[in-house]
Write an enzyme that holds these catalytic residues in place. Structure first.
Site, PDB file in Angstrom:
ATOM      1  N   CYS A 113      47.403  36.243  28.272  1.00 23.52           N
ATOM      2  CA  CYS A 113      47.597  37.098  27.140  1.00 23.52           C
ATOM      3  C   CYS A 113      46.333  37.111  26.060  1.00 23.52           C
ATOM      4  O   CYS A 113      46.690  37.296  25.116  1.00 23.52           O
ATOM      5  CB  CYS A 113      48.622  36.544  26.250  1.00 23.52           C
ATOM      6  SG  CYS A 113      50.309  36.188  27.216  1.00 23.52           S
ATOM      7  N   ALA A 114      45.359  37.395  26.706  1.00 24.27           N
ATOM      8  CA  ALA A 114      43.846  37.551  25.908  1.00 24.27           C
ATOM      9  C   ALA A 114      42.797  38.506  26.697  1.00 24.27           C
ATOM     10  O   ALA A 114      41.993  37.897  27.113  1.00 24.27           O
ATOM     11  CB  ALA A 114      43.519  36.022  25.782  1.00 24.27           C
TER      12      ALA A 114
END
Lengths: 381, 74
Positions: A340-341
């Protein structure tokens, strides 16, 4: 079975966490603050106890400035939506999780001015770049305390000084550090701290919080959600008092009880001792993995500058294949991909394939680490 | 019996007050806020009116946010 996915959520939890959660259902099953009967009061007491524990743990003077949220993402959204207006300038880093990036990019579409300070490929941040990025109209600086991709710890106290000199506030995403590394909001100059309960703090998923520091005028913040608080029920408008202003709706009392027990366990063992153990295991893991030909370890390669996260890629094997082999053949659980980055992976140079992330926790042993290193040796060869 | 009640804006303040007052050895009881006094926070602290000054000073010293302190008969 070896669990090395503690950066996603910690497992196992201390027995006291499970007990505290069951106890609430059994003896404090009322709705806190809604009714005045004994089960309602018992639930309110459970919540207040955890509020005080969190205040003491993070060195917050007033427990009522600890706002309970569902997770760190929720806390970050409350802070950003509450503080920022179109035309405001915000400085953030290129190592942020989407919990920070997505709300900021969304606000940017509605007139927010955003500067993303690039970090080095090991995830480190040069504070002089932050000093150059702040402007007269900078309202907020947002940084993670440590990266969820490579574990690199950012110099939060130095960033705070720069933000404050520019007249801006500092919001810190402590999802990866709360409970794993000492966090003192006063000493570090953190104005708003977003944390989750289910990682280093060893509570259950669905618990977390936002600390609103003394310097922040919460009466000027717009709540993200409005609704029933059990207080000031004659009003059709949202109350301004903390914590109620930001805590509409029946809270997760069971999760909050578990979070309180997680903090008890950490306090008993000592956060310095937990940090020392995790740092040592991370050092052993980094050394072991660096010695395997074909594996590249990302980040600072220095456990003292990092949380208990080690992110790797391999020259001839995809991260998903490695993750599958580790789970199926060796019972080792980790997380592969982009975590998620995307901005952080672009910074590290691992976008779009991502990395294999191994994250030790408070219950990981030295044997677990040597087994994992041996397994990776086999998987890669 | 003449009682006093402390009313609060938030349940958290009521919880904070309860904990402090018990620690100080004050005889108090959490009760549903009497409807005739306020509709603010659902829980109030009840005490013997003779203890009023002591209760007030404990809460003030700790900086607990209090809505109001009222006398009730029961």
């Amino acid at each position: 079975m070896i669990y090395l996915d503690n950066a996603a959520t910690s497992w196992p939890k201390p027995p006291g966490v499970l007990k505290a959660m069951a106890d609430v259902l059994e003896r404090a099953g009322g709705n806190p603050g809604r009714s005045g009967h004994r089960l309602s009061i018992a639930a309110a007491q459970v919540m207040y106890e955890t509020r005080e524990k969190l205040a003491s743990f993070f060195h917050v003077r007033d427990p009522l400035r600890v706002i309970f949220t569902s997770n760190a993402t929720h806390a970050i959204n409350i802070a950003l939506a509450g503080l920022l207006k179109p035309g405001d300038h915000v400085v953030t880093s290129s190592m942020e999780h989407n919990a920070v990036m997505r709300p900021l990019r969304s606000l940017e579409k509605r007139g927010l001015k955003l500067s993303v300070v690039p970090c080095a490929s090991d995830g480190s941040l040069d504070v002089s770049d932050v000093a150059r990025a702040v402007k007269n109209n900078t309202r907020l600086v947002v940084v993670n305390h440590a990266s969820n991709v490579v574990g690199t710890i950012l110099p939060v106290a130095q960033v705070a000084s720069i933000a404050h000199r520019a007249g801006a506030l500092l919001l810190v995403d402590a999802a990866q550090t709360a409970g794993s590394i000492p966090v003192d909001v006063q000493a570090m100059g953190v104005d708003l701290l977003a944390f989750t309960g289910h990682k280093g703090l060893l509570g259950p998923t669905g618990s977390g919080g936002l600390i609103i520091g003394d310097k922040v005028d919460a009466s000027l913040m717009e709540p993200l959600m409005r609704g029933g608080t059990g207080s000031q029920s004659a009003l059709e408008e949202q109350p301004n008092e903390l914590p109620d202003k930001f805590e509409s709706g029946t809270p997760n009392v069971i999760g909050i009880a578990g979070l309180g027990a997680g903090i008890d366990w950490i306090m008993e063992r000592g956060i310095e001792a937990i940090r020392a153990q995790e740092e040592e295991l991370t050092r052993v893991l980094i050394t072991g993995l660096c010695n395997i030909p074909g594996i590249k370890v990302h980040g600072t390669l220095d456990a003292s500058r990092s949380t208990a996260i080690v992110s790797i890629t391999a020259a001839h094997k995809t991260v998903s294949d490695i993750g599958l082999s580790l789970d199926e053949e060796f019972g080792i659980m980790c997380r592969v991909g982009l975590h998620c980055a995307p901005a952080a992976h672009k910074t590290v140079g691992t976008f779009p394939q991502g990395t294999v992330r191994l994250a030790t926790g408070a219950f990981t042993s030295k044997d677990d680490i040597s087994t994992a290193v041996a397994a990776l040796q086999k998987v890669i060869s | 019996m003449t009682y006093g009640v402390v009313l609060f804006h938030t349940t958290s303040s009521a919880m904070r007050a309860e904990k402090l007052l018990i620690k100080e050895g004050c005889a108090i009881k959490l009760i549903p806020t009497p409807r005739e006094l306020s509709s603010d926070c659902g829980i109030a602290v009840r005490f013997c009116w003779s203890e009023c000054q002591r209760i007030k000073s404990v809460l003030e010293a700790a900086g607990v946010e209090v809505d109001t302190v009222r006398q009730i008969q029961s």
